[in-house]
Scaffold this active site. Structure first.
Site, PDB file in Angstrom:
ATOM      1  NE  ARG A 250     -47.715 -65.037 -12.483  1.00 49.37           N
ATOM      2  CZ  ARG A 250     -48.829 -65.322 -11.845  1.00 49.37           C
ATOM      3  NH1 ARG A 250     -49.756 -64.397 -11.686  1.00 49.37           N
ATOM      4  NH2 ARG A 250     -49.054 -66.529 -11.372  1.00 49.37           N
TER       5      ARG A 250
ATOM      6  CE  LYS B   1     -46.472 -72.033 -10.601  1.00 55.55           C
ATOM      7  NZ  LYS B   1     -47.664 -72.019  -9.818  1.00 55.55           N
TER       8      LYS B   1
ATOM      9  NE  ARG C 272     -54.796 -58.945  -6.109  1.00 57.21           N
ATOM     10  CZ  ARG C 272     -54.961 -58.943  -7.429  1.00 57.21           C
ATOM     11  NH1 ARG C 272     -55.974 -58.285  -7.964  1.00 57.21           N
ATOM     12  NH2 ARG C 272     -54.123 -59.581  -8.215  1.00 57.21           N
TER      13      ARG C 272
ATOM     14  CG  ASP D  50     -53.442 -71.909 -10.910  1.00 54.33           C
ATOM     15  OD1 ASP D  50     -54.118 -71.145 -11.632  1.00 54.33           O
ATOM     16  OD2 ASP D  50     -52.338 -71.595 -10.417  1.00 54.33           O
TER      17      ASP D  50
ATOM     18  CB  THR E 256     -47.989 -63.455  -5.442  1.00 51.86           C
ATOM     19  OG1 THR E 256     -48.103 -62.097  -5.037  1.00 51.86           O
ATOM     20  CG2 THR E 256     -48.952 -64.287  -4.630  1.00 51.86           C
TER      21      THR E 256
ATOM     22  CG  ASP F 195     -56.079 -69.631 -14.045  1.00 46.09           C
ATOM     23  OD1 ASP F 195     -56.151 -70.878 -14.126  1.00 46.09           O
ATOM     24  OD2 ASP F 195     -55.179 -69.053 -13.422  1.00 46.09           O
TER      25      ASP F 195
ATOM     26  CB  SER G 153     -51.618 -67.037 -13.465  1.00 46.41           C
ATOM     27  OG  SER G 153     -52.801 -67.424 -12.865  1.00 46.41           O
ATOM     28  CG  HIS G 154     -54.809 -63.984 -13.352  1.00 47.14           C
ATOM     29  ND1 HIS G 154     -53.854 -64.556 -12.551  1.00 47.14           N
ATOM     30  CD2 HIS G 154     -54.824 -62.678 -13.047  1.00 47.14           C
ATOM     31  CE1 HIS G 154     -53.322 -63.621 -11.787  1.00 47.14           C
ATOM     32  NE2 HIS G 154     -53.889 -62.469 -12.067  1.00 47.14           N
TER      33      HIS G 154
ATOM     34  CG  ASP H 224     -51.741 -71.235 -14.296  1.00 47.57           C
ATOM     35  OD1 ASP H 224     -52.793 -70.593 -14.165  1.00 47.57           O
ATOM     36  OD2 ASP H 224     -50.897 -71.337 -13.387  1.00 47.57           O
TER      37      ASP H 224
ATOM     38  CD  GLU I 246     -54.459 -68.006  -2.451  1.00 50.60           C
ATOM     39  OE1 GLU I 246     -53.846 -67.051  -1.986  1.00 50.60           O
ATOM     40  OE2 GLU I 246     -54.135 -68.572  -3.507  1.00 50.60           O
ATOM     41  CD  GLU I 247     -58.723 -62.806  -2.901  1.00 53.94           C
ATOM     42  OE1 GLU I 247     -59.464 -62.361  -3.782  1.00 53.94           O
ATOM     43  OE2 GLU I 247     -57.487 -62.859  -3.009  1.00 53.94           O
ATOM     44  CB  SER I 248     -57.110 -64.821  -5.894  1.00 58.58           C
ATOM     45  OG  SER I 248     -56.361 -65.886  -5.340  1.00 58.58           O
TER      46      SER I 248
ATOM     47  CB  THR J  53     -51.949 -63.296  -0.767  1.00 53.74           C
ATOM     48  OG1 THR J  53     -53.106 -62.743  -0.159  1.00 53.74           O
ATOM     49  CG2 THR J  53     -52.198 -63.513  -2.251  1.00 53.74           C
TER      50      THR J  53
ATOM     51  CE  LYS K 285     -54.604 -70.069  -7.923  1.00 48.82           C
ATOM     52  NZ  LYS K 285     -53.274 -69.579  -7.571  1.00 48.82           N
TER      53      LYS K 285
HETATM   54  C1  G16 Z   1     -51.274 -66.356  -7.561  1.00 44.25           C
HETATM   55  C2  G16 Z   1     -51.027 -67.040  -6.255  1.00 44.25           C
HETATM   56  C3  G16 Z   1     -52.244 -66.940  -5.385  1.00 44.25           C
HETATM   57  C4  G16 Z   1     -52.661 -65.498  -5.215  1.00 44.25           C
HETATM   58  C5  G16 Z   1     -52.859 -64.867  -6.576  1.00 44.25           C
HETATM   59  C6  G16 Z   1     -53.108 -63.378  -6.484  1.00 44.25           C
HETATM   60  O1  G16 Z   1     -52.258 -67.039  -8.271  1.00 44.25           O
HETATM   61  O2  G16 Z   1     -50.692 -68.392  -6.423  1.00 44.25           O
HETATM   62  O3  G16 Z   1     -51.923 -67.500  -4.166  1.00 44.25           O
HETATM   63  O4  G16 Z   1     -53.834 -65.405  -4.472  1.00 44.25           O
HETATM   64  O5  G16 Z   1     -51.698 -65.031  -7.347  1.00 44.25           O
HETATM   65  O6  G16 Z   1     -51.993 -62.769  -5.915  1.00 44.25           O
HETATM   66  P1  G16 Z   1     -51.853 -61.208  -5.843  1.00 44.25           P
HETATM   67  O7  G16 Z   1     -53.025 -60.728  -5.043  1.00 44.25           O
HETATM   68  O8  G16 Z   1     -50.534 -60.970  -5.172  1.00 44.25           O
HETATM   69  O9  G16 Z   1     -51.919 -60.673  -7.253  1.00 44.25           O
HETATM   70  P2  G16 Z   1     -52.139 -67.265  -9.835  1.00 44.25           P
HETATM   71  O10 G16 Z   1     -53.410 -67.937 -10.231  1.00 44.25           O
HETATM   72  O11 G16 Z   1     -51.974 -65.889 -10.422  1.00 44.25           O
HETATM   73  O12 G16 Z   1     -50.925 -68.106 -10.012  1.00 44.25           O
END
Ligand code: G16
Length: 543
Positions: A22, A126, A496, A281, A18, A277, A113-114, A279, A363-365, A344, A376
């Site tokens: 990672r 990335k 999810r 965003d 995504t 989080d 990220s998180h 990084d 996004e919901e995330s 997503t 973001k």
């Molecule tokens: C990344 C993407 C987001 C996505 C999120 C969760 O965020 O940039 O667009 O919504 O992952 O993705 P998934 O549902 O595939 O785990 P981040 O903050 O992890 O870079």
């Protein structure tokens, strides 16, 4: 300049997900793993000769060592200049801003990220393109193709310079420019929200707790909130970035930011709580006794953004990822602007923003952003909320409940089943896809299915089509369940399940989403056989 050309062979599984590649940190640290992937990135993006690139990361374990390797490889592959955040630190939105501001060819952003950090944690890399946003799929596909055909990589034998002192040094034929990671970002924020108005809000006694979760946002939040905006010292907690985030997951959700959630629902709660989080965003915003779901946050920000100084002309359009609730759609409809529903992944918003078709995305995330960068932006969302609170003179709870009164409430929750076996996850999705045609008309836990499909997206700007982005099940009462596998996990599979239902009646807006959605949750389980297939009795994370 001594360039070493090292023979190598393709490494399995270097497929960007995504948001870039990672993996476990230990995997990234295996000999040649990082080098192979970086060479594949360099070749997949068409080479870096004579180009300027931005490099930085969220400071997690291995960040500095990885940057040293990347710099030596960029120099060996002919890059002209690398702009690097001091000590290797750049939040994802700050990196996006720098790429745009400096007209760079692109950037290499290091973050998972998180996800947790440290030797046992996760690492990620990335590539962002010249617009500042994550590389679109055509490019990540080209990078993946290179990982499968690589025979050698190029690296300078010289050591990379230390990343601690600002200014320019030379590495082979490349200039390494170490920059203040915070300064340009602060300047950008000042053009978007009214610092003076927010300063007055804090001066009037408004209280905020911002939890930086020992991640990259700490220095940015301190500089802006406690520095430029005059919030009292101590407003930003967990402000110093740590390589392992203090042993926590830097994810601003109710599980991993539990302290903040507890505080906001206690008698000691400040007026506003917020967190970002690893990084920088993602964001979450809470008021006294209320947590704003990310889907609602997008809708409320979209409905009020004209109050902020950078957005006086209003919105061109709103974009949300498919699993995000339809609260933003109601705002778009009322404003008479387009609503785009994308897969997503922030990378899907880039074209819409570049084409001037959307101003705000979410996004919901826990992600919200606007056309000011192509990522973001967690701290930006918090500042926008502060500016709106200051402009409206209302509390977060008042703003949100008034929004629900106007538009109705989209009750929403996401249930995550983390680290299930890849086979169980794949089978569940395959069986769901196979049943799509037979689902409509059937009743599960008392809810009748009206439509079921596998989401596909056609980018309205370039016509590219992305398929298999999640199974959507719509029920006759308007409720919705969405199923997909995460593309950011590093262990097994994460299922999810996104669940929502609409409630127009304001007298029914103060209920617990889990209770309101109990029927949809039961129907989703009956449709997908989640408990039975995963052996889990409850989700690991509920947002
Ligand atoms: C990344 C993407 C987001 C996505 C999120 C969760 O965020 O940039 O667009 O919504 O992952 O993705 P998934 O549902 O595939 O785990 P981040 O903050 O992890 O870079």
């Amino acid at each position: 300049m001594n360039v070493e050309t090292v023979s190598t062979a393709p490494i399995e599984g270097q497929k960007p997900g995504t948001s870039g590649l990672r993996k476990k940190t230990a995997v990234f640290m295996k000999p040649g793993y990082l080098e192979n992937y970086v060479q594949a990135v360099i070749e997949g993006v068409g080479g870096v000769e004579g180009r300027t690139l931005v490099v930085g990361g969220d400071g997690r374990f291995f960040n500095d060592k990885a940057i040293a390797v990347i710099l030596r490889m960029l120099a060996a592959n002919g890059a002209a200049r690398a702009i690097v955040g001091q000590n290797g630190m750049l939040s994802t939105p700050a990196a996006s801003n720098l790429i745009r501001k400096r007209g760079a060819f692109g950037g290499i952003v290091l973050s998972a990220s998180h996800n947790p950090g440290g030797p046992e944690g996760d690492f990620g890399l990335k590539f962002n393109i010249a617009n500042g946003g994550p590389a679109p799929e055509a490019i990540t596909d080209a990078i993946f193709a290179r990982t499968r055909a690589l025979t050698e990589y190029r690296i300078l034998t010289e050591e990379a310079p230390p990343l601690s002192s600002l200014g320019e040094t030379r590495l082979g034929g490349m200039i390494v420019e170490i920059v203040d990671p915070v300064k340009d970002y602060v300047a950008l924020m000042e053009t978007l929200v009214d610092f003076e108005r927010i300063r007055r809000l804090f001066a009037s006694g408004f209280s905020l707790r911002f939890d930086a979760m020992h991640a990259v946002t700490g220095p940015y939040a301190k500089a802006i909130l406690e520095g430029a905006l005059g919030a009292p010292a101590g407003t930003v907690v967990n402000a110093s970035p740590l390589p392992d985030f203090g042993g926590h997951h830097p994810d601003p959700n109710p599980v991993h930011a539990a302290d903040l959630f507890r505080l906001m629902f206690s008698p000691e709660a400040p007026d506003m709580g917020a967190a970002s989080d690893g990084d920088g965003d993602r964001n979450i915003v809470l008021g006294r006794g209320i947590s704003v779901s990310p889907s609602d946050s997008l809708a409320v920000l979209a409905a009020n953004i004209h109050l902020a100084k950078g957005y006086g002309e209003g919105l061109k359009g709103i974009a949300r990822s498919m699993p995000t609730s339809r609260a933003a759609d109601r705002v778009a409809q009322k404003l008479g602007v387009d609503l785009f529903e994308t897969p997503t992944g922030w990378k899907f918003f880039g074209n819409l923003l570049d084409a001037g078709r959307a101003t705000i995305c979410g996004e919901e995330s826990a992600g919200t952003g606007s056309d000011h960068v192509r990522e973001k932006d967690g701290l930006w969302a918090v500042l926008l909320w502060l500016d709106i609170v200051a402009a409206r003179g209302q509390s977060i709870a008042e703003i949100v409940t008034e929004h629900w009164r106007t538009y109705g409430r989209d009750y929403y929750t996401r249930h995550d089943y983390e680290g299930i076996s890849t086979a169980a996850g794949d089978e569940l999705m395959a069986d769901l896809r196979a049943s799509l045609e037979t689902l409509p008309g059937r009743t599960f836990a008392g809810l009748r299915v009206s439509v079921a499909d596998d989401f596909a997206y056609e980018d309205p700007t370039d016509g590219s089509v992305t398929r298999r982005q999640g199974v959507r099940v719509l029920f006759e009462n308007g409720a919705r369940a969405v199923f997909r596998l995460s593309g950011t996990g590093t262990e097994g599979a994460t299922l999810r399940v996104y669940l929502e239902t609409f409630e127009p009646d304001p007298s029914k807006h103060a209920r617990d989403p889990q209770e309101v959605l109990a029927g949809v949750i039961a129907a989703a389980d009956a449709i997908a056989g989640i408990r039975q297939r995963t052996g889990r009795t409850a989700p690991d994370v509920v947002t």
